[in-house]
Design a protein around this motif. Structure first.
Motif: not given
Length: 351
Positions: A1-2, A111-116, A298-300, A305-306
């Motif tokens: 992911m960019e 990101l929505e799929a990652l959260t689910v 770090d976070f970024y 790597n999402a």
């Protein structure tokens, strides 16, 4: 992911200011006020007597005995008051489930799929438990924890009431007594529901009852502003104006939030130091970044790597005995904190 040119998450935790007060036979709320003291401070700093090269300055013996007049705000428990109270409220919203702004539809969907998947793997359960531990341990009292018997009471919008009789008997990593553990488990269930269900409005009213000694000093938030004017205190506290015109000393909401978010012990394996959640793992105590970009922790560096983390979580759903990657817990703790996570748009070159 960019990282895209617009990517932001609204914060999920909304603490209020925490107000200090005490009770008397006539009133359940008497604001704890600051007092202004004028003192003769000592000239004891390094620069008073030495140059930056560690050479002694040319001083007369009397020069270092002169006072340094100071005007300070200080706060003490009034005589004959045995308990001080500190109270704040907290709202929790499910804002980490998806970005509040995203310029790339593919990133938004990822990101929505990652959260689910994170939610299906019970990842939010661990985060809710950690926030609730900080609430019940009274970590948000900061230096005021170093006192006697401290009772924590939490009333929620679900009609529940949770109480810790004495925080002095508890520690983050210790085995909690049955009643305290039950309070932690039930509170974290409510907290979890608020973090994961956008239809739920959840809030809590948190009060600490602190046993004090005679005229004990209290430490509210210190306010940072412009240089004090002539005759004003150089150190001033954060305050809340009460309806009777008096000012109660307080913690600002950022300081409360910092205590609740002190859950990042994922930055180094087997490390027991919990940092406030921060994109670069800022350790204010030592003044270094524990998650510097060079470390690639770090976070970024982790956030891009999402896709990999989504694959990990989907695999874990097939093997529930596997534990969630600590980096994923950290990523979601940052998303709960909220912020702007995009990169700047690159300037187009002129033809």
């Amino acid at each position: 992911m960019e990282l895209c040119n617009l990517l932001k998450y609204d914060r999920s935790l909304y603490p209020s200011k925490a107000v200090f007060f005490y009770k008397t036979a006539d009133s359940d709320f008497v604001p704890l006020e600051a007092e202004i003291n004028r003192i003769r401070g000592q000239k004891a700093g390094f620069t008073e007597a030495f140059t930056p090269q560690f050479k002694p300055k040319n001083l007369a013996p009397q020069d270092l005995t002169h006072c340094n007049p100071l005007i300070l705000e200080e706060c003490y428990v009034p005589p004959n008051i045995t308990h001080i109270y500190c109270r704040f409220s907290l709202r929790v919203q499910a804002n980490s489930l998806k970005p509040s702004g995203c310029s790339d539809p593919d990133v938004h969907a990822l990101l929505e799929a990652l959260t689910v998947s994170f939610n299906e793997c019970d990842g939010y359960k661990e985060l809710a438990l950690r926030y609730c531990k900080n609430l019940l341990l009274g970590n948000w009292l900061w230096r005021n924890q170093n006192t006697g018997h401290t009772q924590i009471e939490i009333k929620t919008s679900f009609g529940s009431c949770y109480q810790i009789a004495n925080t002095r008997h508890l520690d983050w990593d210790s085995i909690w007594p049955t009643d305290a553990q039950a309070a932690l488990n039930e509170l974290s269930k409510e907290f979890l529901q608020a973090l994961t269900d956008p239809k739920v409005f959840w809030s809590a009213d948190i009060t600490a009852k602190i046993a004090t000694t005679f005229c004990q000093e209290i430490y509210p938030s210190q306010s940072f502003g412009e240089k004090a004017a002539q005759g004003e205190a150089s150190k001033q506290f954060s305050k809340v104006k009460c309806i009777d015109g008096r000012y109660a000393v307080s913690f600002n909401s950022v300081k409360i939030g910092a205590a609740l978010q002190s859950i990042d012990d994922w930055w180094l394996e087997d490390n027991i130091k919990r940092l406030r959640v921060h994109e670069y793992g800022a350790d204010k105590e030592i003044g270094i970044a524990r998650r510097s970009p060079k470390s690639e922790r770090d976070f970024y560096s982790l956030f891009v790597n999402a896709e990999l983390y989504l694959a990990e979580l989907k695999q874990q759903l097939l093997n529930p005995k596997e534990s969630i990657n600590p980096d994923i817990y950290y990523l979601f703790a940052v998303l709960i904190k909220g912020g702007m996570f995009q990169k700047k748009a690159e300037l187009k070159k002129k033809a």
